[in-house]
Structures are given as structure tokens and as C-alpha cells.
Write an enzyme that holds these catalytic residues in place. Structure first.
Site, PDB file in Angstrom:
ATOM      1  N   GLY A 102      -3.326   9.271  -8.965  1.00  0.00           N
ATOM      2  CA  GLY A 102      -2.409   8.430  -8.204  1.00  0.00           C
ATOM      3  C   GLY A 102      -2.602   6.965  -8.579  1.00  0.00           C
ATOM      4  N   GLY A 103      -2.050   6.073  -7.749  1.00  0.00           N
ATOM      5  CA  GLY A 103      -2.107   4.648  -8.036  1.00  0.00           C
ATOM      6  C   GLY A 103      -3.534   4.126  -8.135  1.00  0.00           C
ATOM      7  N   ALA A 104      -4.407   4.577  -7.229  1.00  0.00           N
ATOM      8  CA  ALA A 104      -5.790   4.091  -7.249  1.00  0.00           C
ATOM      9  C   ALA A 104      -6.516   4.577  -8.501  1.00  0.00           C
ATOM     10  CB  ALA A 104      -6.522   4.559  -5.993  1.00  0.00           C
ATOM     11  N   THR A 122       0.828  -1.206   0.000  1.00  0.00           N
ATOM     12  CA  THR A 122       0.000   0.000   0.000  1.00  0.00           C
ATOM     13  C   THR A 122       0.868   1.264   0.000  1.00  0.00           C
ATOM     14  OG1 THR A 122      -1.940   1.016   1.031  1.00  0.00           O
ATOM     15  CG2 THR A 122      -0.337   0.007   2.536  1.00  0.00           C
ATOM     16  N   GLY A 165     -16.511   3.385  -0.716  1.00  0.00           N
ATOM     17  CA  GLY A 165     -15.270   2.658  -1.007  1.00  0.00           C
ATOM     18  C   GLY A 165     -15.195   1.260  -0.426  1.00  0.00           C
ATOM     19  N   ASP A 197      -6.826  -4.012  -7.326  1.00  0.00           N
ATOM     20  CA  ASP A 197      -7.680  -2.826  -7.175  1.00  0.00           C
ATOM     21  C   ASP A 197      -8.603  -2.667  -8.389  1.00  0.00           C
ATOM     22  OD1 ASP A 197      -6.822  -1.920  -4.681  1.00  0.00           O
ATOM     23  OD2 ASP A 197      -5.228  -0.670  -5.516  1.00  0.00           O
ATOM     24  N   LYS A 212       3.248   1.193  -3.841  1.00  0.00           N
ATOM     25  CA  LYS A 212       2.599   0.454  -4.928  1.00  0.00           C
ATOM     26  C   LYS A 212       3.369   0.554  -6.250  1.00  0.00           C
ATOM     27  CE  LYS A 212      -2.187   0.392  -3.312  1.00  0.00           C
ATOM     28  NZ  LYS A 212      -3.578   0.762  -3.563  1.00  0.00           N
ATOM     29  N   GLY A 257      -8.476  12.301  -9.905  1.00  0.00           N
ATOM     30  CA  GLY A 257      -7.252  11.772  -9.310  1.00  0.00           C
ATOM     31  C   GLY A 257      -6.335  11.180 -10.350  1.00  0.00           C
ATOM     32  N   ARG A 287      -5.810  17.548  -9.721  1.00  0.00           N
ATOM     33  CA  ARG A 287      -5.287  18.839  -9.250  1.00  0.00           C
ATOM     34  C   ARG A 287      -4.002  19.194 -10.002  1.00  0.00           C
ATOM     35  NH1 ARG A 287      -3.303  19.046  -3.095  1.00  0.00           N
ATOM     36  NH2 ARG A 287      -2.024  17.332  -3.860  1.00  0.00           N
ATOM     37  N   ARG A 303       0.089  15.378 -14.120  1.00  0.00           N
ATOM     38  CA  ARG A 303      -0.112  13.957 -13.754  1.00  0.00           C
ATOM     39  C   ARG A 303      -1.328  13.379 -14.477  1.00  0.00           C
ATOM     40  NH1 ARG A 303       0.001  12.278  -7.638  1.00  0.00           N
ATOM     41  NH2 ARG A 303       0.649  10.264  -8.432  1.00  0.00           N
TER      42      ARG A 303
HETATM   43  P1  NAP Z   1      -1.970   8.706  -4.127  1.00  0.00           P
HETATM   44  O1  NAP Z   1      -1.186   7.906  -5.110  1.00  0.00           O
HETATM   45  O2  NAP Z   1      -1.273   9.388  -3.009  1.00  0.00           O
HETATM   46  O3  NAP Z   1      -2.825   9.794  -4.980  1.00  0.00           O
HETATM   47  C1  NAP Z   1      -3.544  10.805  -4.335  1.00  0.00           C
HETATM   48  C2  NAP Z   1      -4.402  11.558  -5.340  1.00  0.00           C
HETATM   49  O4  NAP Z   1      -5.215  12.480  -4.616  1.00  0.00           O
HETATM   50  C3  NAP Z   1      -3.603  12.388  -6.352  1.00  0.00           C
HETATM   51  O5  NAP Z   1      -4.309  12.437  -7.563  1.00  0.00           O
HETATM   52  C4  NAP Z   1      -3.591  13.780  -5.680  1.00  0.00           C
HETATM   53  O6  NAP Z   1      -3.462  14.852  -6.587  1.00  0.00           O
HETATM   54  C5  NAP Z   1      -4.988  13.812  -5.100  1.00  0.00           C
HETATM   55  N1  NAP Z   1      -5.087  14.759  -3.996  1.00  0.00           N
HETATM   56  C6  NAP Z   1      -4.528  14.635  -2.759  1.00  0.00           C
HETATM   57  N2  NAP Z   1      -4.828  15.720  -2.001  1.00  0.00           N
HETATM   58  C7  NAP Z   1      -5.597  16.547  -2.782  1.00  0.00           C
HETATM   59  C8  NAP Z   1      -6.220  17.803  -2.568  1.00  0.00           C
HETATM   60  N3  NAP Z   1      -6.139  18.429  -1.390  1.00  0.00           N
HETATM   61  N4  NAP Z   1      -6.944  18.335  -3.580  1.00  0.00           N
HETATM   62  C9  NAP Z   1      -7.049  17.690  -4.769  1.00  0.00           C
HETATM   63  N5  NAP Z   1      -6.463  16.499  -5.036  1.00  0.00           N
HETATM   64  C10 NAP Z   1      -5.745  15.925  -4.053  1.00  0.00           C
HETATM   65  O7  NAP Z   1      -3.086   7.784  -3.424  1.00  0.00           O
HETATM   66  P2  NAP Z   1      -3.831   6.516  -4.033  1.00  0.00           P
HETATM   67  O8  NAP Z   1      -3.096   5.266  -3.688  1.00  0.00           O
HETATM   68  O9  NAP Z   1      -4.136   6.774  -5.473  1.00  0.00           O
HETATM   69  O10 NAP Z   1      -5.177   6.508  -3.139  1.00  0.00           O
HETATM   70  C11 NAP Z   1      -6.164   7.515  -3.298  1.00  0.00           C
HETATM   71  C12 NAP Z   1      -7.336   7.232  -2.364  1.00  0.00           C
HETATM   72  O11 NAP Z   1      -7.983   6.016  -2.752  1.00  0.00           O
HETATM   73  C13 NAP Z   1      -6.961   7.044  -0.886  1.00  0.00           C
HETATM   74  O12 NAP Z   1      -7.910   7.712  -0.091  1.00  0.00           O
HETATM   75  C14 NAP Z   1      -7.056   5.549  -0.663  1.00  0.00           C
HETATM   76  O13 NAP Z   1      -7.397   5.213   0.676  1.00  0.00           O
HETATM   77  C15 NAP Z   1      -8.194   5.198  -1.612  1.00  0.00           C
HETATM   78  N6  NAP Z   1      -8.139   3.801  -2.050  1.00  0.00           N
HETATM   79  C16 NAP Z   1      -9.226   3.046  -1.815  1.00  0.00           C
HETATM   80  C17 NAP Z   1      -9.230   1.737  -2.203  1.00  0.00           C
HETATM   81  C18 NAP Z   1     -10.416   0.884  -1.917  1.00  0.00           C
HETATM   82  O14 NAP Z   1     -10.270  -0.341  -1.989  1.00  0.00           O
HETATM   83  N7  NAP Z   1     -11.580   1.440  -1.638  1.00  0.00           N
HETATM   84  C19 NAP Z   1      -8.116   1.179  -2.880  1.00  0.00           C
HETATM   85  C20 NAP Z   1      -7.032   1.994  -3.122  1.00  0.00           C
HETATM   86  C21 NAP Z   1      -7.048   3.313  -2.700  1.00  0.00           C
HETATM   87  P3  NAP Z   1      -2.003  15.420  -7.032  1.00  0.00           P
HETATM   88  O15 NAP Z   1      -1.527  14.508  -8.114  1.00  0.00           O
HETATM   89  O16 NAP Z   1      -2.294  16.792  -7.488  1.00  0.00           O
HETATM   90  O17 NAP Z   1      -1.132  15.358  -5.796  1.00  0.00           O
END
Ligand code: NAP
Length: 259
Positions: free
Chosen positions: A108-110, A42, A215, A82, A46, A106, A130, A134
Site C-alpha cells: 500500500g501507500g506506506a 491520510t 511505529g 513518510d 494519499k 505490504g 498478500r 500489487r
Molecule cells: P493501505 O494502502 O490500505 O495498504 C494496506 C496493506 O496491508 C496492503 O498491502 C494490504 O494487502 C495489507 N493487508 C491488509 N489486510 C491484510 C491481511 N489481513 N493480511 C495480509 N495483508 C493485509 O494502507 P497504508 O496507508 O499502506 O498503511 C498501512 C499501515 O501502515 C497502517 O496500519 C497505517 O496505520 C500504518 N502507517 C504508519 C505510519 C507511521 O507513521 N507509523 C505511516 C503510514 C502508515 P493487499 O494489497 O493484499 O490488500
């Protein structure tokens, strides 16, 4: 959740958190190779875990992120559950996506997993983030459209399926990834944030008459698919839901870790 699945399947064994600072990642993977059947990976590993694995599934390679590792007799195989977990959650809820206009927030990885999954399943996908560069990189890698701030309103209002795959709203019941008052005009809003179980985005979408999904289903199904990779058995998904729900419903947002 995994402990409940192990018990329901009558398997001994345990699932626990291995706190791993980035500098310790390589050594941790060697420990996994020696002592574990598999692990989930996680935030923030990832993407960076990939060079330490012996093989990646086609999905993990295309998405560029691994969330599940299987130790196959000393060979570490990387998967991404995922993507399929997200789709399984939509299917379970009867939410349509084939041929629909999907907007994913978004990059990121998710978000990469969600975009890949929707595209593979025949949705028309656009991505907004944002940090525009990316979103553009994701769009180029996965062959979908990106949307900049000037077209966000139009893209949100016109989509059939809006997915929040940012971390906005995680551990913060008052934060929303969308500007005040902006919501789709029709369709479904999915927030993959699972802590809290009900985010501000979901509350507002529901109040506006839209269908919503949180989620938890993705969390449970990505876990169920990982369990199957590790054990070769289909888990008791109901037991996994109950265990995850009990923890998340009883917890204050601050006390939970990221997924
Ligand atoms: P990550 O790689 O850290 O990506 C975070 C994303 O959120 C990026 O696109 C980032 O934008 C954006 N972001 C963060 N703060 C922000 C803000 N204040 N305003 C606007 N955009 C913002 O995280 P991730 O692994 O992709 O995970 C993202 C979310 O999905 C987490 O909450 C995680 O818990 C959830 N998730 C859920 C599951 C599930 O099974 N339900 C599975 C995986 C992940 P920038 O690129 O601009 O920084």
C-alpha cells in the site's frame, strides 16, 4: 502531536481532523487553498489527492503517494514525509540499513514510501504482499525484488531488516502479518503500525531475541518534517513524542484512527 509542537514553538494556530469522504476531496482541497497553511493526507486519499495538487515533490512523484500538502500562496504542493520519517526513526534508534537485506511486507501507500526510502538509502529491498500483483507492480515501479509465497520463509529467515508495512496488527493486538512461528534468524524487526504501540509481531520478535522498533518514531518524524514544511521551523520533537505517546498509550486500540 502537532498542537504540542505549535505550542512549544509559541505559534498560534491549530491542527485538527477534517473528515473527508472521497466525493468531497476536490472541494476540500479548494478549502485548503483558501483557508489553511497545509494539511496531512491520510487513508484513503494519499494517492487520489495527486490530480488536485499544483506540484509534487520528486519523492512524492516516485512513491506515488502524498501525505503532506503545503499551501504556498495559493499553490498546493504535495510532499511525502513518510519516507524520510521512516529513515529518521531508524537513524534515531541507531538501526543500520545501508547494504542490508530488507524485506518489506505490504504494497500500500506506506509500503511504497518505506521501500523507496530504503532503496534510496542503499539497502537491498524485496517486497512481499498478500495480493501478489500489487507486490509485483510496486517492485516494477520502484526497481526492487518481489517475493511470492513459495519463497517467503527463505526471505524472512535470511533478511537483516524486516518491516511490517501492512495494516495487519492495527487495532488488533493478536494479529500478525507472518505465519505462526516464522521470524528472521537475525537482525531487526520494525512494525510501522503504531496502534497498539506494541504489536504481536514485535512481542514475538523480541521474545526471539531480535531487536525491535515500533511505529511511533516514524509517526513522530513524518509529522516533524511536515511541521517544518508548513512553518519553516524545526519542531520540539520531544514534545511531539510525549503528546503522541500519551494518547496512544492511554487509548484502547479501537478508539484510534488510522495514520
Ligand atoms: P493501505 O494502502 O490500505 O495498504 C494496506 C496493506 O496491508 C496492503 O498491502 C494490504 O494487502 C495489507 N493487508 C491488509 N489486510 C491484510 C491481511 N489481513 N493480511 C495480509 N495483508 C493485509 O494502507 P497504508 O496507508 O499502506 O498503511 C498501512 C499501515 O501502515 C497502517 O496500519 C497505517 O496505520 C500504518 N502507517 C504508519 C505510519 C507511521 O507513521 N507509523 C505511516 C503510514 C502508515 P493487499 O494489497 O493484499 O490488500
Amino acid at each position: 502531536m502537532h498542537q504540542a509542537a505549535l505550542e512549544a514553538a509559541g505559534l498560534s494556530g491549530s491542527y485538527r481532523a477534517l473528515e473527508t469522504p472521497p466525493a468531497f476531496l476536490r472541494a476540500r482541497l479548494e478549502e485548503v487553498r483558501r483557508d489553511y497553511t497545509g494539511v496531512n493526507v491520510t487513508i484513503p486519499h494519499k494517492e487520489s489527492v495527486q490530480p488536485y495538487l499544483d506540484e509534487l515533490s520528486a519523492e512524492a512523484k516516485a512513491i506515488g503517494a502524498v501525505n503532506t500538502v503545503l499551501n504556498d500562496r495559493g499553490r498546493l504542493l504535495g510532499y511525502n514525509t513518510d519516507a524520510a520519517g521512516f529513515i529518521a526513526g531508524l537513524d534515531e534508534a541507531g538501526i543500520p540499513y545501508r547494504g542490508k537485506q530488507a524485506l518489506v511486507l505490504g504494497a500500500g501507500g506506506a509500503a511504497r514510501a518505506v521501500v523507496y526510502a530504503l532503496r534510496e538509502q542503499g539497502a537491498w529491498v524485496a517486497v512481499y504482499n498478500r495480493s501478489l500483483e500489487r507486490a509485483q507492480a510496486l517492485a516494477q515501479d520502484l526497481g526492487v525484488r518481489w517475493v511470492g509465497p513459495a519463497l517467503l520463509k527463505e526471505a524472512v529467515q535470511g533478511c537483516d531488516l524486516l518491516v511490517n508495512a501492512t495494516s495487519v496488527g492495527m487495532k488488533d493486538p493478536l494479529a500478525s502479518p507472518l505465519p505462526e512461528g516464522l521470524l528472521p534468524r537475525r537482525g531487526v524487526v520494525v512494525d510501522i503500525v503504531y496502534n497498539p504501540l506494541e504489536t504481536r509481531l514485535l512481542r514475538e520478535a523480541q521474545a526471539a531475541g531480535l531487536r525491535v522498533l515500533g511505529g511511533l518514531p516514524m509517526l513522530v518524524w513524518q509529522g516533524a518534517l511536515a511541521f517544518e514544511l508548513w512553518t519553516g521551523l524545526k519542531p520540539d520533537v520531544g514534545a511531539m513524542y510525549r503528546a503522541a505517546h500519551a494518547v496512544l498509550a492511554g487509548a484502547s486500540p479501537e478508539s484510534q484512527s488510522a495514520g
